[in-house]
Structure formats: structure tokens, C-alpha cells
Design a protein around this motif. Structure first.
Motif, PDB file in Angstrom:
ATOM      1  N   TRP A  72      14.097  39.693  34.167  1.00  0.00           N
ATOM      2  CA  TRP A  72      13.827  38.290  33.858  1.00  0.00           C
ATOM      3  C   TRP A  72      14.120  37.405  35.076  1.00  0.00           C
ATOM      4  N   PHE A  73      13.449  36.249  35.066  1.00  0.00           N
ATOM      5  CA  PHE A  73      13.597  35.296  36.158  1.00  0.00           C
ATOM      6  C   PHE A  73      13.493  33.894  35.574  1.00  0.00           C
ATOM      7  N   VAL A  74      14.476  33.065  35.857  1.00  0.00           N
ATOM      8  CA  VAL A  74      14.485  31.672  35.415  1.00  0.00           C
ATOM      9  C   VAL A  74      14.533  30.783  36.644  1.00  0.00           C
ATOM     10  N   ALA A  75      13.666  29.792  36.684  1.00  0.00           N
ATOM     11  CA  ALA A  75      13.630  28.883  37.839  1.00  0.00           C
ATOM     12  C   ALA A  75      13.216  27.497  37.389  1.00  0.00           C
ATOM     13  N   GLY A  76      13.520  26.519  38.234  1.00  0.00           N
ATOM     14  CA  GLY A  76      13.063  25.169  37.987  1.00  0.00           C
ATOM     15  C   GLY A  76      11.639  24.985  38.487  1.00  0.00           C
ATOM     16  N   SER A  77      11.125  23.795  38.336  1.00  0.00           N
ATOM     17  CA  SER A  77       9.794  23.482  38.836  1.00  0.00           C
ATOM     18  C   SER A  77       9.847  23.261  40.339  1.00  0.00           C
ATOM     19  N   ALA A  78       8.830  23.734  41.036  1.00  0.00           N
ATOM     20  CA  ALA A  78       8.713  23.427  42.456  1.00  0.00           C
ATOM     21  C   ALA A  78       8.269  21.972  42.620  1.00  0.00           C
ATOM     22  N   PRO A  79       8.773  21.270  43.614  1.00  0.00           N
ATOM     23  CA  PRO A  79       8.345  19.877  43.807  1.00  0.00           C
ATOM     24  C   PRO A  79       6.885  19.746  44.226  1.00  0.00           C
ATOM     25  N   THR A  80       6.361  20.763  44.934  1.00  0.00           N
ATOM     26  CA  THR A  80       4.968  20.753  45.371  1.00  0.00           C
ATOM     27  C   THR A  80       4.429  22.178  45.313  1.00  0.00           C
ATOM     28  N   PRO A  81       3.103  22.354  45.259  1.00  0.00           N
ATOM     29  CA  PRO A  81       2.534  23.708  45.270  1.00  0.00           C
ATOM     30  C   PRO A  81       2.863  24.489  46.536  1.00  0.00           C
ATOM     31  N   GLY A  82       3.083  23.781  47.649  1.00  0.00           N
ATOM     32  CA  GLY A  82       3.348  24.451  48.906  1.00  0.00           C
ATOM     33  C   GLY A  82       4.809  24.768  49.173  1.00  0.00           C
ATOM     34  N   THR A  83       5.671  24.507  48.202  1.00  0.00           N
ATOM     35  CA  THR A  83       7.106  24.791  48.349  1.00  0.00           C
ATOM     36  C   THR A  83       7.343  26.295  48.487  1.00  0.00           C
ATOM     37  N   LYS A  84       8.311  26.674  49.314  1.00  0.00           N
ATOM     38  CA  LYS A  84       8.676  28.083  49.431  1.00  0.00           C
ATOM     39  C   LYS A  84       9.169  28.596  48.079  1.00  0.00           C
ATOM     40  N   PHE A  85       8.693  29.756  47.674  1.00  0.00           N
ATOM     41  CA  PHE A  85       8.897  30.256  46.311  1.00  0.00           C
ATOM     42  C   PHE A  85      10.377  30.336  45.939  1.00  0.00           C
ATOM     43  N   TYR A  86      11.172  31.003  46.755  1.00  0.00           N
ATOM     44  CA  TYR A  86      12.574  31.232  46.395  1.00  0.00           C
ATOM     45  C   TYR A  86      13.503  30.094  46.834  1.00  0.00           C
ATOM     46  N   SER A  87      12.933  29.037  47.399  1.00  0.00           N
ATOM     47  CA  SER A  87      13.765  27.873  47.711  1.00  0.00           C
ATOM     48  C   SER A  87      14.008  27.018  46.467  1.00  0.00           C
ATOM     49  N   VAL A  88      13.221  27.240  45.423  1.00  0.00           N
ATOM     50  CA  VAL A  88      13.391  26.508  44.166  1.00  0.00           C
ATOM     51  C   VAL A  88      14.639  27.037  43.452  1.00  0.00           C
ATOM     52  N   ASP A  89      15.416  26.140  42.871  1.00  0.00           N
ATOM     53  CA  ASP A  89      16.621  26.528  42.148  1.00  0.00           C
ATOM     54  C   ASP A  89      16.271  27.573  41.093  1.00  0.00           C
ATOM     55  N   HIS A  90      17.028  28.694  41.070  1.00  0.00           N
ATOM     56  CA  HIS A  90      16.732  29.755  40.114  1.00  0.00           C
ATOM     57  C   HIS A  90      18.010  30.501  39.734  1.00  0.00           C
ATOM     58  N   GLY A  91      17.957  31.177  38.598  1.00  0.00           N
ATOM     59  CA  GLY A  91      19.079  31.970  38.119  1.00  0.00           C
ATOM     60  C   GLY A  91      20.209  31.160  37.519  1.00  0.00           C
ATOM     61  N   TYR A  92      19.981  29.913  37.182  1.00  0.00           N
ATOM     62  CA  TYR A  92      21.041  29.022  36.717  1.00  0.00           C
ATOM     63  C   TYR A  92      21.260  29.068  35.204  1.00  0.00           C
ATOM     64  N   LEU A  93      20.342  29.700  34.461  1.00  0.00           N
ATOM     65  CA  LEU A  93      20.470  29.853  33.014  1.00  0.00           C
ATOM     66  C   LEU A  93      19.970  31.232  32.617  1.00  0.00           C
ATOM     67  N   ALA A  94      20.465  31.742  31.491  1.00  0.00           N
ATOM     68  CA  ALA A  94      19.885  32.947  30.904  1.00  0.00           C
ATOM     69  C   ALA A  94      18.530  32.563  30.312  1.00  0.00           C
ATOM     70  N   PRO A  95      17.631  33.543  30.121  1.00  0.00           N
ATOM     71  CA  PRO A  95      16.284  33.192  29.676  1.00  0.00           C
ATOM     72  C   PRO A  95      16.228  32.458  28.340  1.00  0.00           C
ATOM     73  N   HIS A  96      17.031  32.887  27.357  1.00  0.00           N
ATOM     74  CA  HIS A  96      16.993  32.210  26.054  1.00  0.00           C
ATOM     75  C   HIS A  96      17.592  30.808  26.142  1.00  0.00           C
ATOM     76  N   GLU A  97      18.541  30.620  27.058  1.00  0.00           N
ATOM     77  CA  GLU A  97      19.117  29.284  27.238  1.00  0.00           C
ATOM     78  C   GLU A  97      18.090  28.326  27.839  1.00  0.00           C
ATOM     79  N   ALA A  98      17.350  28.804  28.832  1.00  0.00           N
ATOM     80  CA  ALA A  98      16.312  27.962  29.436  1.00  0.00           C
ATOM     81  C   ALA A  98      15.216  27.642  28.425  1.00  0.00           C
ATOM     82  N   MET A  99      14.862  28.627  27.599  1.00  0.00           N
ATOM     83  CA  MET A  99      13.821  28.401  26.596  1.00  0.00           C
ATOM     84  C   MET A  99      14.251  27.347  25.576  1.00  0.00           C
ATOM     85  N   ALA A 100      15.539  27.304  25.265  1.00  0.00           N
ATOM     86  CA  ALA A 100      16.050  26.318  24.310  1.00  0.00           C
ATOM     87  C   ALA A 100      16.100  24.916  24.905  1.00  0.00           C
TER      88      ALA A 100
END
Length: 297
Positions: free
Chosen positions: A57-85
Motif C-alpha cells: 500500500w501507498f498513501v500520499a497527498g496531492s501533488a501541487p502540480t502535474p510536474g512535481t517530482k513523484f516522491y517529493s509529495v508527502d507520503h506514508g503519513y497515514l495507514a490506508p484505512h485512516e486516509a480513506m476515512a
């Protein structure tokens, strides 16, 4: 061969499959959005069981732009069910991979869809499948997935909400860009620049429930959801031939570094190039793993 008694869930045009499969993106319709298996409530229950299986599983926030570096976006900060809620409390993107390993019903669905696609595409023609998986994407409204490509063939289906899917034909990626990715010898997303990409190769698919698209291997893309929650489902696979093409490109990366202008995959020397990387790539991966371990001490 697919079972004729099973009602097809993907409505694919046979002529389009023959002309465009794994070459050019194209759209299709489907009935996957009618399955309870892919409802938000069922996926939320499944996501709770995913927590210990961190590679899946992978949880991440929204990228600010389409050209943003993929892994520079904040990620891994919630478990998948927590993010879904919390989808309506922020911009979250949730990816659940290898569904078939967590629920046998998804294995049956993957088998059914794969058989249908392979039959319409004319069969594997002697190739052997080395990886076959399904995944689901659950996202907040107005969330952006940045530009990248994946080393696999993909049939993507919108289940709930809206998505604007921008995908380029694989020819939009240069051989040096492909080579830099495949030399890593791992299954992952590939980050490339959106700026300056030839827009003549771009296809834009406005997706709603019941619509889908075929994404060829190495086709770069970026995605933005509509105003509300989005659920999407996909099946992907690689073959021994596509893996060998990746090893050929990895070899070409080294040859290019020596000042050679190598031929892309599809030429007589492919077998020698691919074979040469069978030993090099695992050694590089092992060395990289050891280096990361030493740095962590």
C-alpha cells in the motif's frame, strides 16, 4: 481462453485491440462499477487488513502540480484505512496493490479480466507472464498524481467519481529516459519531466464510472480527480519479453556512457545485451542495499 458463459465485464473493441494494444492509449466501457466488491465500504474493510503489508500500500497527498517530482509529495503519513476515512478532510491518495493476495474474490476477478484481454489481443504469442497484479486507487476530490510512467501494460477502469487522465503514447519517452529507469532493475514508478513533452502524443480521457482506458507499457501520464471522491481499479502485467527489453535498455545505458549510440530493443543483439544484465543488475541491487544499510548505522 475466456469462459463463454461468463459475461464480459470489459467492453473492448476487437479492431481497436488489434491496431492499438500496447502501442497507443484508447478508451473503452465496462461494468466493473456495478460490483459490490469494488464499493467504498468493502474497500475500506479490506484496507484495514492491509496495514501490516506495507509493500502493498501507498498513501500520499496531492501533488501541487502535474510536474512535481513523484516522491517529493508527502507520503506514508497515514495507514490506508485512516486516509480513506479522511478523504473529505484533505487531499489524500490511497493505493492498494496486489488485491488478489488479500482477497480471493479479487483473484477470480483478475483471472476473468486477464483472460478476456489476452484473448482479444491475440494471445501471448509464446510470451510468458512474469508478473500479473491488480490495484485500486482511492482519492480525495481535486487530487493530482504527478507525471510518471510504469513498466507494465495497464487496463484502467473508473469505478466512482470523476478523473481526468492525461496519458501520452510510449513514443513520447526517449530511449535514454527509458534506459535510466531500467538500469535500476526494479519494479517501481519512473519519474520523468513533463515540461517540453510533445503534446501531439497526449491523450486526455475524462473518466466517470463505467469508462476506462488502456495504457501501454511505458506510457507516461498524470491524473487529476474531480470534485468528489474517486475510486479506480486496474489490472497490470509484464512478460518475459518485456522484462528482456528492459534488460536490453539497461545494457544500452552503459553502452551510451561509453560513447556508443546503441540500437533500441528489437534488434539482433538484444539477446546478448539482456543476458549480460542478468548478472549485473542483481549485483547492483545488492550493492545498493548494502550501502543503504551501512549508511543507516
Amino acid at each position: 481462453m475466456s469462459n463463454p458463459r461468463v459475461t464480459p465485464l470489459l467492453h473492448l473493441d476487437a479492431e481497436r485491440m488489434k491496431s492499438s494494444f500496447d502501442r497507443v492509449p484508447f478508451g473503452y466501457t465496462h461494468d466493473l462499477h456495478r460490483l459490490d466488491l469494488l464499493s467504498f465500504d468493502n474497500l475500506l474493510k479490506l484496507a484495514e487488513r492491509y496495514v501490516p503489508s506495507t509493500p502493498d500500500w501507498f498513501v500520499a497527498g496531492s501533488a501541487p502540480t502535474p510536474g512535481t517530482k513523484f516522491y517529493s509529495v508527502d507520503h506514508g503519513y497515514l495507514a490506508p484505512h485512516e486516509a480513506m476515512a479522511r478523504l473529505d478532510q484533505g487531499a489524500h491518495r490511497v493505493l492498494l496493490k496486489r488485491l488478489e493476495n488479500h482477497d480471493s474474490a479479487f483473484r477470480d476477478l483478475l483471472d476473468q479480466l486477464f483472460d478476456q484481454v489476452i484473448e482479444l489481443s491475440g494471445g501471448l504469442r509464446g510470451a510468458k507472464v512474469v508478473r500479473r497484479e491488480s490495484a485500486v486507487f482511492i482519492s480525495s476530490g481535486a487530487a493530482i498524481t504527478p507525471f510518471h510512467f510504469d513498466p507494465e501494460i495497464n487496463f484502467f477502469a473508473q469505478i466512482e467519481g470523476e478523473k481526468h487522465y492525461h496519458v501520452y503514447a510510449p513514443v513520447a519517452v526517449s530511449e535514454p529516459e527509458l534506459e535510466r529507469f531500467f538500469v535500476r532493475g526494479m519494479v517501481d514508478i519512473a519519474q520523468i519531466d513533463l515540461a517540453g513533452r510533445d503534446r501531439s502524443h497526449e491523450h486526455v480521457f475524462p473518466l466517470v464510472a463505467g469508462l476506462g482506458l488502456h495504457q501501454p507499457q511505458n506510457a507516461p501520464h498524470w491524473v487529476e480527480t474531480g470534485a468528489t471522491r474517486s475510486i479506480s481499479y486496474s489490472i497490470v502485467w509484464e512478460t518475459d519479453r518485456s522484462r528482456a527489453a528492459g534488460r536490453t535498455r539497461a545494457c544500452n545505458h552503459y553502452l551510451r556512457g561509453l560513447g556508443v549510440n546503441p540500437q533500441p530493443p528489437g534488434h539482433a543483439a538484444d539477446g546478448v545485451k539482456a543476458a549480460s544484465m542478468r548478472a549485473v543488475t542483481p549485483a547492483r541491487m545488492a550493492a545498493g542495499k548494502l550501502l543503504r544499510s551501512l549508511r543507516a548505522r
